[in-house]
Design a protein around this motif. Structure first.
Motif, PDB file in Angstrom:
ATOM      1  N   GLN B 100      35.062  -8.015  17.405  1.00  0.00           N
ATOM      2  CA  GLN B 100      33.619  -8.096  17.671  1.00  0.00           C
ATOM      3  C   GLN B 100      33.132  -6.884  18.468  1.00  0.00           C
ATOM      4  OE1 GLN B 100      34.462 -10.706  16.192  1.00  0.00           O
ATOM      5  NE2 GLN B 100      33.061 -12.401  16.303  1.00  0.00           N
ATOM      6  N   LEU B 101      33.523  -5.705  17.995  1.00  0.00           N
ATOM      7  CA  LEU B 101      33.061  -4.481  18.662  1.00  0.00           C
ATOM      8  C   LEU B 101      31.619  -4.225  18.269  1.00  0.00           C
ATOM      9  CD1 LEU B 101      36.190  -2.267  17.942  1.00  0.00           C
ATOM     10  CD2 LEU B 101      35.704  -3.563  20.006  1.00  0.00           C
ATOM     11  N   LEU B 102      30.895  -3.543  19.144  1.00  0.00           N
ATOM     12  CA  LEU B 102      29.499  -3.228  18.823  1.00  0.00           C
ATOM     13  C   LEU B 102      29.472  -2.053  17.855  1.00  0.00           C
ATOM     14  CD1 LEU B 102      27.829  -3.559  22.322  1.00  0.00           C
ATOM     15  CD2 LEU B 102      28.091  -5.269  20.565  1.00  0.00           C
ATOM     16  N   ASN B 103      28.814  -2.262  16.727  1.00  0.00           N
ATOM     17  CA  ASN B 103      28.864  -1.264  15.652  1.00  0.00           C
ATOM     18  C   ASN B 103      28.176   0.044  15.988  1.00  0.00           C
ATOM     19  OD1 ASN B 103      30.341  -2.217  13.385  1.00  0.00           O
ATOM     20  ND2 ASN B 103      28.851  -3.873  13.245  1.00  0.00           N
ATOM     21  N   HIS B 104      27.201   0.002  16.907  1.00  0.00           N
ATOM     22  CA  HIS B 104      26.459   1.237  17.169  1.00  0.00           C
ATOM     23  C   HIS B 104      27.151   2.125  18.207  1.00  0.00           C
ATOM     24  CE1 HIS B 104      25.006  -1.441  20.339  1.00  0.00           C
ATOM     25  NE2 HIS B 104      24.679  -0.366  21.020  1.00  0.00           N
ATOM     26  N   LEU B 105      28.292   1.651  18.712  1.00  0.00           N
ATOM     27  CA  LEU B 105      29.033   2.442  19.700  1.00  0.00           C
ATOM     28  C   LEU B 105      30.365   2.886  19.120  1.00  0.00           C
ATOM     29  CD1 LEU B 105      28.559   0.200  22.890  1.00  0.00           C
ATOM     30  CD2 LEU B 105      27.164   2.148  22.192  1.00  0.00           C
ATOM     31  N   LEU B 113      32.043  -0.048  27.925  1.00  0.00           N
ATOM     32  CA  LEU B 113      30.747  -0.733  28.092  1.00  0.00           C
ATOM     33  C   LEU B 113      30.685  -1.693  29.290  1.00  0.00           C
ATOM     34  CD1 LEU B 113      27.873  -1.214  26.928  1.00  0.00           C
ATOM     35  CD2 LEU B 113      28.865  -3.047  25.565  1.00  0.00           C
ATOM     36  N   PRO B 114      31.650  -2.623  29.431  1.00  0.00           N
ATOM     37  CA  PRO B 114      31.538  -3.541  30.577  1.00  0.00           C
ATOM     38  C   PRO B 114      31.571  -2.833  31.925  1.00  0.00           C
ATOM     39  CG  PRO B 114      33.610  -3.872  29.390  1.00  0.00           C
ATOM     40  CD  PRO B 114      32.794  -2.959  28.575  1.00  0.00           C
ATOM     41  N   ARG B 116      30.488   0.248  32.496  1.00  0.00           N
ATOM     42  CA  ARG B 116      29.202   0.934  32.656  1.00  0.00           C
ATOM     43  C   ARG B 116      28.113  -0.051  33.056  1.00  0.00           C
ATOM     44  NH1 ARG B 116      27.060   5.075  28.568  1.00  0.00           N
ATOM     45  NH2 ARG B 116      25.867   5.500  30.453  1.00  0.00           N
ATOM     46  N   ARG B 162      38.681  -3.724  25.723  1.00  0.00           N
ATOM     47  CA  ARG B 162      37.360  -3.979  26.309  1.00  0.00           C
ATOM     48  C   ARG B 162      37.413  -5.180  27.258  1.00  0.00           C
ATOM     49  NH1 ARG B 162      32.618  -5.291  22.174  1.00  0.00           N
ATOM     50  NH2 ARG B 162      33.857  -7.188  22.000  1.00  0.00           N
TER      51      ARG B 162
END
Lengths: 285, 271
Positions: B100-105, B113-114, B116, B162
């Motif tokens: 479930q990775l974010l596709n836009h990153l 991400l967490p 940041r 992550r």
């Protein structure tokens, strides 16, 4: 936003609204009425949640969220500028082209500036900017967020303790509000300049000084205030409606196109309603 | 605090809990669950595909509230998503089956991400902090890749990175070995064993693990606890020996279906 309870009520609503086609006209009217009420309730709640998150968390994760806001402003504003400059030139030609022909016939060419202000500054400029941002960016919003939702990325964000409204919606809302405002300003300036160019080409006996004096005379301080308020409201509502349909509803990938269509239709209606409110303000103040 | 001192602390405590499906809250996947997970334990929740393991795990992770009963995470009633309870929330990490990775990153941005978001770090600073983790999980070659270019097993590994970025105390994993080749299975088993014992990334602190599995054979061993989710019942069984000797018909049926017990042949009542 939390998936659990929100999903339960949304699913209950979806079931109610998607059960077999009503057999009587009364049932059809009833269902449409409840659909309208549910949508309005959902949109209002989503808008309030978003505003709440923007106000309470504006200082948190700044080094992540603020670049995201810049990116959205770039996407909803700067990148659309070439298309908007072309459209503003076209708008100026269209309005002045028609206006000059008719005003010359009735000997009222001195009202050219006033007409430009009335038509371009107050109405067409903001609406055109909102509709084009909706078409170019709003639809992309629904698709991006709908896909994010359908592929479980929203749950992943929640599992990481990241508020999806803060991370995904707030930057889009600010970006689109600023984008619509900025593009409207460019559309208006472009249309007013191209309008004079068109008048000049049609040999209208109007010097630049007179034309701009007419424009300045027709504009009041209220115009600037209402223009800013209206365009920010357009951007806000387009972002809210598109993000709501993309994010706040349980979606399968197959639902994304339908959600996009609904979001576009509701955004257009919302913008027209907001515009109507501003017309009432113009007429009463 | 010495981890050995607080090994009796209940990390997850459920009393009379009913869990519903995420896609349909009216559908209960487990009812009357009484279960306690203590610090440092590793629990394997077994069940057939479609038995509701993922939804049960989502409830454990606090992503949806229990339909009934009391579920406490580290002594606090769930759900724990209020902003004021973010500290508690960050003590639990979740690894999804597909990452479930974010596709836009990119992969690197996903892992950072967490950090940041919760520590307000810049991109470079966060990347520096997760660099040892990325190296440990063998994700260096894909750090600048978009998530779509990664195979499913590597997406899951990035999802693990992550989840570990915030150094949680409890990690829940959805079917971590599903669809992996033997090499990857060994890698995951080794890493999870290491996390369970106390990995250097966690400063030697033993991690509490709860994971789901359709096939429990790779998890056989003396150190793990097993539970079975089958036919809307959740049965916390205990160690492997207890699982094999369990007399509950639902557990035995499941063991036979999973080829862990010999098939006794057609049952008379089904003929």
């Amino acid at each position: 936003m939390q998936t659990g309870n929100g999903t339960a009520s949304a699913i209950a609503r979806a079931r109610f609204l998607t059960t077999a086609t009503p057999r009587t006209f009364t049932a059809y009217i009833g269902r449409q009425f409840f659909r309208f009420i549910f949508t309005l309730q959902g949109l209002t709640a989503f808008a309030l949640i978003t505003l709440g998150v923007m106000l309470t968390r504006w200082r948190s994760a700044r080094r992540l969220i603020w670049p995201a806001i810049s990116e959205q402003i770039n996407k909803s504003g700067l990148k659309l500028l070439p298309m908007f400059l072309f459209l503003s030139a076209a708008l100026g030609f269209l309005v002045i082209g028609q206006a000059v022909a008719w005003l010359t016939r009735v000997g009222a060419i001195n009202y050219l500036g006033s007409i430009m202000v009335l038509v371009v500054v107050r109405e067409l400029g903001p609406l055109l900017a909102a509709f084009l941002v909706l078409a170019r960016i709003g639809t992309a919003n629904v698709i991006e967020l709908g896909t994010t939702r359908a592929t479980g990325e929203v749950e992943a964000l929640e599992a990481l303790g990241i508020d999806p409204v803060h991370y995904l919606v707030a930057p889009r809302v600010i970006g689109m509000a600023v984008g619509v405002f900025a593009l409207t300003v460019y559309v208006i300036i472009g249309a007013l300049l191209s309008g004079y160019l068109w008048a000049f080409l049609q040999d209208v006996p109007l010097r630049p000084g007179d034309y701009f004096a007419q424009l300045a005379g027709a504009l009041s301080g209220l115009d600037f205030v209402l223009l800013a308020a209206k365009t920010l409201a357009f951007g806000f509502i387009v972002a809210i409606v598109t993000c709501y349909h993309g994010l706040a509803q349980p979606l399968r990938l197959a639902d994304v196109p339908r959600a996009t269509i609904r979001a576009v239709a509701q955004s257009v209606i919302a913008c027209v309603l907001i515009d109507t409110c501003f017309i009432i303000v113009y007429l009463t103040v | 605090m010495n981890p050995a001192d607080d090994s009796d602390v209940a990390v997850i405590s459920m009393r009379g809990v009913s869990a519903a499906a995420l896609s349909d809250p009216s559908l209960l996947i487990a009812e009357g669950v009484d279960w306690t997970v203590r610090r440092g334990e590793c629990w394997v929740v077994a069940g057939m595909q479609g038995s509701g393991k993922t939804d049960f795990l989502l409830m454990i992770a606090g992503l949806m509230p229990p339909a009934a009963g009391v579920y406490e995470f580290l002594g606090q009633k769930t759900p724990i998503f209020e902003t004021e309870r973010l500290e508690e929330r960050m003590r639990l990490g979740m690894v999804f089956e597909s990452g479930q990775l974010l596709n836009h990153l990119t992969v690197g941005q996903n892992i950072a991400l967490p950090l940041r978001y919760h520590h307000d770090l810049g991109a470079e600073e966060a990347a520096e902090r997760v660099a040892p983790l990325v190296e440990m999980l063998g994700l260096d070659p894909w750090i600048h890749s978009t998530t779509g270019t990664l195979g499913r097993s590597w997406q899951r590994r990035a999802g693990l990175a992550r989840a570990l970025a915030l150094r949680p105390e409890v990690l829940v994993l959805d079917n971590p070995l599903g669809g992996l080749d033997p090499l990857q299975v060994n890698w995951w088993m080794g890493l999870l064993e290491s996390l369970s014992r106390g990995h250097p990334w966690l400063e030697g602190r033993p991690m509490t693990l709860v994971l789901t599995a359709s096939d429990v054979r790779p998890w056989r061993g003396t150190t793990r606890q097993f539970a079975v989710l089958q036919n809307h019942r959740f049965l916390p069984v205990g160690p492997w020996s207890a699982l094999e000797a369990h007399q509950d018909p639902a557990v035995r049926d499941w063991l036979i279906a999973a080829a862990l017990l010999p098939d006794p042949g057609p049952r008379e009542d089904l003929e």
